[in-house]
Design a protein around this motif. Sequence first.
Motif, mmCIF file in Angstrom:
data_model
loop_
_atom_site.group_PDB
_atom_site.id
_atom_site.type_symbol
_atom_site.label_atom_id
_atom_site.label_comp_id
_atom_site.label_asym_id
_atom_site.label_seq_id
_atom_site.Cartn_x
_atom_site.Cartn_y
_atom_site.Cartn_z
ATOM 1 N N PHE A 136 44.182 35.007 47.882
ATOM 2 C CA PHE A 136 43.024 35.805 48.272
ATOM 3 C C PHE A 136 43.528 37.151 48.781
ATOM 4 C CE2 PHE A 136 41.466 31.497 48.642
ATOM 5 C CZ PHE A 136 40.142 31.565 48.228
ATOM 6 N N ASN A 137 43.054 38.230 48.184
ATOM 7 C CA ASN A 137 43.370 39.573 48.664
ATOM 8 C C ASN A 137 42.129 40.153 49.329
ATOM 9 O OD1 ASN A 137 46.060 39.642 47.710
ATOM 10 N ND2 ASN A 137 45.338 40.114 45.649
ATOM 11 N N MET A 138 42.263 40.474 50.622
ATOM 12 C CA MET A 138 41.120 40.975 51.374
ATOM 13 C C MET A 138 40.956 42.462 51.116
ATOM 14 S SD MET A 138 40.102 38.175 52.588
ATOM 15 C CE MET A 138 38.781 38.774 53.621
ATOM 16 N N CYS A 139 40.123 42.746 50.130
ATOM 17 C CA CYS A 139 39.826 44.129 49.760
ATOM 18 C C CYS A 139 38.683 44.633 50.643
ATOM 19 C CB CYS A 139 39.492 44.209 48.280
ATOM 20 S SG CYS A 139 40.827 43.643 47.180
ATOM 21 N N SER A 140 37.742 45.338 50.072
ATOM 22 C CA SER A 140 36.662 45.917 50.872
ATOM 23 C C SER A 140 35.614 46.500 49.933
ATOM 24 C CB SER A 140 37.234 47.031 51.767
ATOM 25 O OG SER A 140 36.206 47.798 52.355
ATOM 26 N N ILE A 141 34.435 46.726 50.474
ATOM 27 C CA ILE A 141 33.454 47.516 49.732
ATOM 28 C C ILE A 141 34.049 48.875 49.389
ATOM 29 C CG2 ILE A 141 31.251 48.743 49.994
ATOM 30 C CD1 ILE A 141 30.952 45.780 49.327
ATOM 31 N N ALA A 180 39.613 38.443 44.719
ATOM 32 C CA ALA A 180 39.488 39.671 45.505
ATOM 33 C C ALA A 180 38.235 39.556 46.360
ATOM 34 C CB ALA A 180 39.391 40.886 44.589
ATOM 35 N N VAL A 181 38.391 39.694 47.671
ATOM 36 C CA VAL A 181 37.267 39.580 48.604
ATOM 37 C C VAL A 181 36.884 40.977 49.073
ATOM 38 C CG1 VAL A 181 36.413 38.499 50.708
ATOM 39 C CG2 VAL A 181 38.192 37.357 49.346
#
Length: 235
Positions: A136-141, A180-181
């Motif tokens: 899980f890669n904590m991306c962003s808006i 991708a989160v």
Amino acid sequence: MNIVITGASRGLGRAIAEAFAQDKQGHTLILTARNKEYLETFSRELQGRFPRTRILAQAADLSDKEATVALGQWILHRVPQIDVLVNNAGSFVPGNVGDEPDGALETMMAVNLYSAYHLTRTLLPSMKAARSGHIFNMCSIASLKAYPNGGAYSISKFALLGFSKNLREELKEHGIKVTAVMPGAVYTDSWAGSDVPQSRIMEAKDIALLVYQAAHLSPQATVEEIVVRPQLGDL
């Protein structure tokens, strides 16, 4: 399961750790964060609340490549395989490209992208050998749309989404999932003291629950992207 979570002592990382720790199956959580004191305090608290869960903690500055690789090797010496890797370490410095502090881009890229890149590369051989695992890669808006005062932060999050997309393609045949989160505003320490009401933005446990659930799908199913926003929209 053996679950690695970076940036685990606060915010989203802390909430994700709690979501997995309360599972009755009793997982092994490998937690890391830069602040040793916060990390150790949280780890002791979590171990006390959830005795079935095994907690391993190691502080590390993941903006440093050598420290990140060393952390990965430390992990591999303590667990036989990695079932879940949550690349959550991150940093935010507001500013526009034209006027943000010199070095902002280098800092954001080191923490928000390179940490995930180097830790993933260190752990991947073990995951490939097991032909399983979930990253899980904590991306962003901010990975999807530029916005004023986003600057280097948004650039680094766009890059992290690109990293996630590449990983997804290359790891399909190895049985490894990649998600991708991309959350919008979530109430964490960075919002404390602001004039934005807590009811206007999401709770960290909202994101943690989505990660937990995505990690428990059948091997045949992969959630490639999670996009979640406050009910009233982005701020």
